[in-house]
Write a protein that holds these residues in place. Structure first.
Motif, PDB file in Angstrom:
ATOM      1  N   SER A 249       0.820  -1.211   0.000  1.00 40.63           N
ATOM      2  CA  SER A 249       0.000   0.000   0.000  1.00 40.63           C
ATOM      3  C   SER A 249       0.855   1.264   0.000  1.00 40.63           C
ATOM      4  O   SER A 249       0.328   2.351   0.202  1.00 40.63           O
TER       5      SER A 249
ATOM      6  N   VAL B 280       4.281   8.040  -8.231  1.00 42.99           N
ATOM      7  CA  VAL B 280       3.039   7.535  -7.633  1.00 42.99           C
ATOM      8  C   VAL B 280       2.755   6.154  -8.217  1.00 42.99           C
ATOM      9  O   VAL B 280       2.743   5.972  -9.440  1.00 42.99           O
ATOM     10  N   LEU B 281       2.535   5.174  -7.349  1.00 46.14           N
ATOM     11  CA  LEU B 281       2.409   3.787  -7.791  1.00 46.14           C
ATOM     12  C   LEU B 281       0.969   3.415  -8.100  1.00 46.14           C
ATOM     13  O   LEU B 281       0.036   3.856  -7.424  1.00 46.14           O
ATOM     14  N   ASP B 282       0.820   2.586  -9.120  1.00 38.49           N
ATOM     15  CA  ASP B 282      -0.484   2.048  -9.499  1.00 38.49           C
ATOM     16  C   ASP B 282      -0.393   0.525  -9.426  1.00 38.49           C
ATOM     17  O   ASP B 282       0.118  -0.121 -10.334  1.00 38.49           O
ATOM     18  N   TYR B 283      -0.858  -0.048  -8.336  1.00 33.49           N
ATOM     19  CA  TYR B 283      -0.734  -1.491  -8.141  1.00 33.49           C
ATOM     20  C   TYR B 283      -1.681  -2.290  -9.029  1.00 33.49           C
ATOM     21  O   TYR B 283      -1.492  -3.493  -9.204  1.00 33.49           O
ATOM     22  N   SER B 284      -2.670  -1.628  -9.610  1.00 32.31           N
ATOM     23  CA  SER B 284      -3.614  -2.343 -10.472  1.00 32.31           C
ATOM     24  C   SER B 284      -2.954  -2.831 -11.760  1.00 32.31           C
ATOM     25  O   SER B 284      -3.492  -3.703 -12.437  1.00 32.31           O
ATOM     26  N   SER B 285      -1.769  -2.280 -12.086  1.00 32.77           N
ATOM     27  CA  SER B 285      -1.050  -2.724 -13.276  1.00 32.77           C
ATOM     28  C   SER B 285       0.306  -3.342 -12.942  1.00 32.77           C
ATOM     29  O   SER B 285       1.114  -3.591 -13.838  1.00 32.77           O
ATOM     30  N   ASP B 286       0.544  -3.597 -11.682  1.00 34.10           N
ATOM     31  CA  ASP B 286       1.833  -4.155 -11.251  1.00 34.10           C
ATOM     32  C   ASP B 286       1.749  -5.679 -11.293  1.00 34.10           C
ATOM     33  O   ASP B 286       0.938  -6.283 -10.577  1.00 34.10           O
TER      34      ASP B 286
END
Length: 229
Positions: A161, A204-210
């Motif tokens: 998170s 800024v991280l986007d975990y939905s595409s990680d």
């Protein structure tokens, strides 16, 4: 009934910690030190900042001084004061390491720190540089355990998170290393600073595409590789 609280004047031998830090930042590198550092770095296969120009060397020298100066930061002052430890007992070295633009970084415990189970590996993984994991950055890392007799079967405990990741060009980082972790009755880890020669980029991280989160096969491969390491 109440008591007025006044700020503590943070002093070492009559000088404030701020004055000491500023003095350290004004230091000039003696030529023998520069030559020794250059020789050691080149013999280790590391890039020498001076090859890119005098400005790059000055940038590196400033980073080294910032690490030294952090010996007199507020965290160190108050932590040693709390345990009545003479600040002079703390000695610092500056580690010089090459830094790469990592996709992921991790920390491994070879015994599960939560349960004390020595048959389990516990690890945490972040996207980008490991400073968001070991530094005071908000959010959680991806955490997992793995049995030492089943390294290819990692079990995810928590998903990440952390809102930002740190990324950097190929560069040098200067890390603080002190005997604070080894002094009896004193947990001195994390008191001092580590300073990269170049500034990190906050993304800024986007975990939905990680893929570490969305791709089960990729996740298993990465976590199993960390466990085997």
């Amino acid at each position: 009934m109440w008591k007025q609280k006044f700020p503590v004047r943070q002093e070492f031998n009559g000088f404030t910690v701020g004055e000491i830090r500023e003095t350290v930042l004004q230091l000039t590198a003696p030529p023998p030190l520069v030559q020794e550092l250059k020789t050691k770095m080149q013999s280790s296969g590391m890039p020498w900042p001076g090859d890119e120009g005098e400005q790059r060397w000055e940038q590196a020298w400033l980073a080294i001084k910032k690490v030294w100066a952090s010996k007199w930061n507020e965290r160190a002052y108050f932590s040693t004061r709390k345990v009545k430890l003479d600040h002079d007992y703390l000695c610092m070295a500056v580690l010089v390491q090459e830094i790469i633009n990592a996709d992921y970084a991790f920390v491994i415990h070879t015994t599960n720190p939560s349960s004390g189970d020595s048959s389990e590996i516990y690890a945490e993984v972040v996207k980008g540089l490991g400073e968001t994991l070991v530094g005071a950055y908000p959010g959680r890392a991806l955490s997992f355990i793995s049995k030492k007799n089943a390294l290819d079967s990692p079990q995810v405990l928590g998903y990440p998170s952390k809102p930002v990741g740190l990324f950097i060009r190929r560069s040098i980082i200067f890390r603080s290393d002190s005997n604070g972790e080894d002094l009896e009755g004193y947990a001195g880890a994390g008191l001092y600073d580590s300073v990269p020669m170049d500034a990190e980029e906050e993304v800024v991280l986007d975990y939905s595409s990680d893929p570490l989160v969305t791709d089960g096969n990729f996740q298993k491969t990465i976590l199993s590789s960390i466990a085997r390491a």
